[in-house]
Design an enzyme around this catalytic site. Structure first.
Site, PDB file in Angstrom:
ATOM      1  CE  LYS A 241      -3.021  -2.546   3.190  1.00 12.67           C
ATOM      2  NZ  LYS A 241      -1.837  -3.448   3.833  1.00 12.67           N
TER       3      LYS A 241
ATOM      4  CG  HIS B 215      -2.350   2.242   4.188  1.00 13.55           C
ATOM      5  ND1 HIS B 215      -0.935   1.740   4.656  1.00 13.55           N
ATOM      6  CD2 HIS B 215      -3.168   1.364   5.006  1.00 13.55           C
ATOM      7  CE1 HIS B 215      -1.219   0.996   5.771  1.00 13.55           C
ATOM      8  NE2 HIS B 215      -2.430   0.779   5.862  1.00 13.55           N
TER       9      HIS B 215
END
Length: 323
Positions: A87, A120
């Site tokens: 991420k 994220h």
């Protein structure tokens, strides 16, 4: 002979990529040097074929060496047999930084590609010259308002990473239905997954259902709940009497019941542990009867306790309506 894979159900993403339902979360392994490396080797030997990582976890180097050690020892298992996610963190949302982030992760993970690359958080922050997060006088992240309000440039950079073959699929994490609707309005490549907190105290019925209706695969982090208590009541998922009674009657661990519940609901789950016995135990998949499944649903009914909200760190709340 290589250890047998324990994948659980295989979920087919929108673009045809296959994702094992059982994943292994690499966040917050106790943090001593070598801890993540050992945990990854144990997990792969226990049969996990889905590893969840992130640039922010600061341990991708150990995930990389652990995976390398396992693959070297088991030549019949290939890198392509492992579904690997990473991420991009909040302060790396500028298009050039998105590309830097994936390349930095790939270098540490010792792999030419990841299977999923996620945004994220739906929050962009400013960065310092040395690629660290810029912290304001209040001790919180300095928010990049433009990119937070309009993540389109960030998503375009994600799409480029996908087009360049550095990620086999792209997606998001911690996104709300509202955020996803906006993203879908301009995405040329749809997000393939949305990784969110899901457990019986936060069943996320509406969001799971919305994601599935849009062909976005939900992936559950914290599927075992959390060690945190519910504010006000002091309850914990791990000590819930009803849930523990189901596990006892089934002659299973509570973790095995919660993993089975998530898989039966139709999404991937990412239990995490750095305890070798627990890593192995969590990979012993069980199946819930309809009655047992309903018993867990009954505990989950009308609950909404979120344990992971970094608003105090970020200075930005993704879920203001939950205050």
């Amino acid at each position: 002979m290589a250890p047998a894979a324990v994948t659980g159900p295989i979920f087919r993403l929108e673009n045809g990529i296959q994702m094992p339902g059982l994943g292994f979360g690499t966040f917050a392994n106790e943090g001593s040097k070598g801890e993540t490396h050992k945990a990854v080797v144990v997990a792969l030997n226990a049969g996990y074929r889905h590893l969840d990582c992130a640039w922010f976890y600061k341990n991708e180097g150990e995930v990389g060496t652990g995976m390398r050690e396992f693959l070297d020892a088991n030549p019949s298992v290939k890198r392509s047999d492992i579904f690997l996610t990473t991420k991009v963190w909040n302060h790396l949302h500028e298009p050039a930084d998105v590309e830097w982030s994936i390349k930095d992760s790939l270098r540490q993970l010792q792999t030419p590609y990841v299977d999923a690359f996620l945004v994220h958080w739906p929050i962009a922050a400013e960065k310092n010259a040395d690629n660290t997060v810029k912290i304001g006088a209040d001790g919180k992240y300095v928010i990049n308002k433009d990119l937070t309000d309009n993540p389109e440039p960030t998503w375009r950079a994600m799409e480029k990473v996908y087009a360049d073959g550095l990620a086999k699929s792209i997606g998001v994490s911690n996104w709300t239905e509202k955020g996803l609707k906006s993203l879908l309005s301009y995405a040329k490549v749809k997000p393939a997954l949305n990784q969110i907190e899901i457990h019986p105290f936060l069943p996320q019925y509406e969001l799971v259902s919305y994601c599935q209706s849009q062909g976005i695969a939900p992936v559950a982090y914290s599927p075992l709940g959390s060690q945190d208590q519910v504010p006000g009541t002091g309850e914990k998922v791990s000590t819930n009497k009803e849930l523990n009674a189901i596990a006892e009657k089934k002659n299973a661990t509570l973790a095995q019941v919660l993993i089975a519940w998530g898989l039966k609901r139709g999404y991937a789950v990412l239990p995490k542990s750095s305890n070798p016995a627990r890593i192995v135990s969590n990979a012993k998949l069980i199946t819930l009867t309809d009655e047992e499944f309903e018993a867990v649903n009954k505990v989950a009914d009308k609950r909404h306790s979120r344990f992971v909200n970094m608003k105090d760190t970020f200075g930005y709340n993704v879920w203001p309506e939950e205050a």
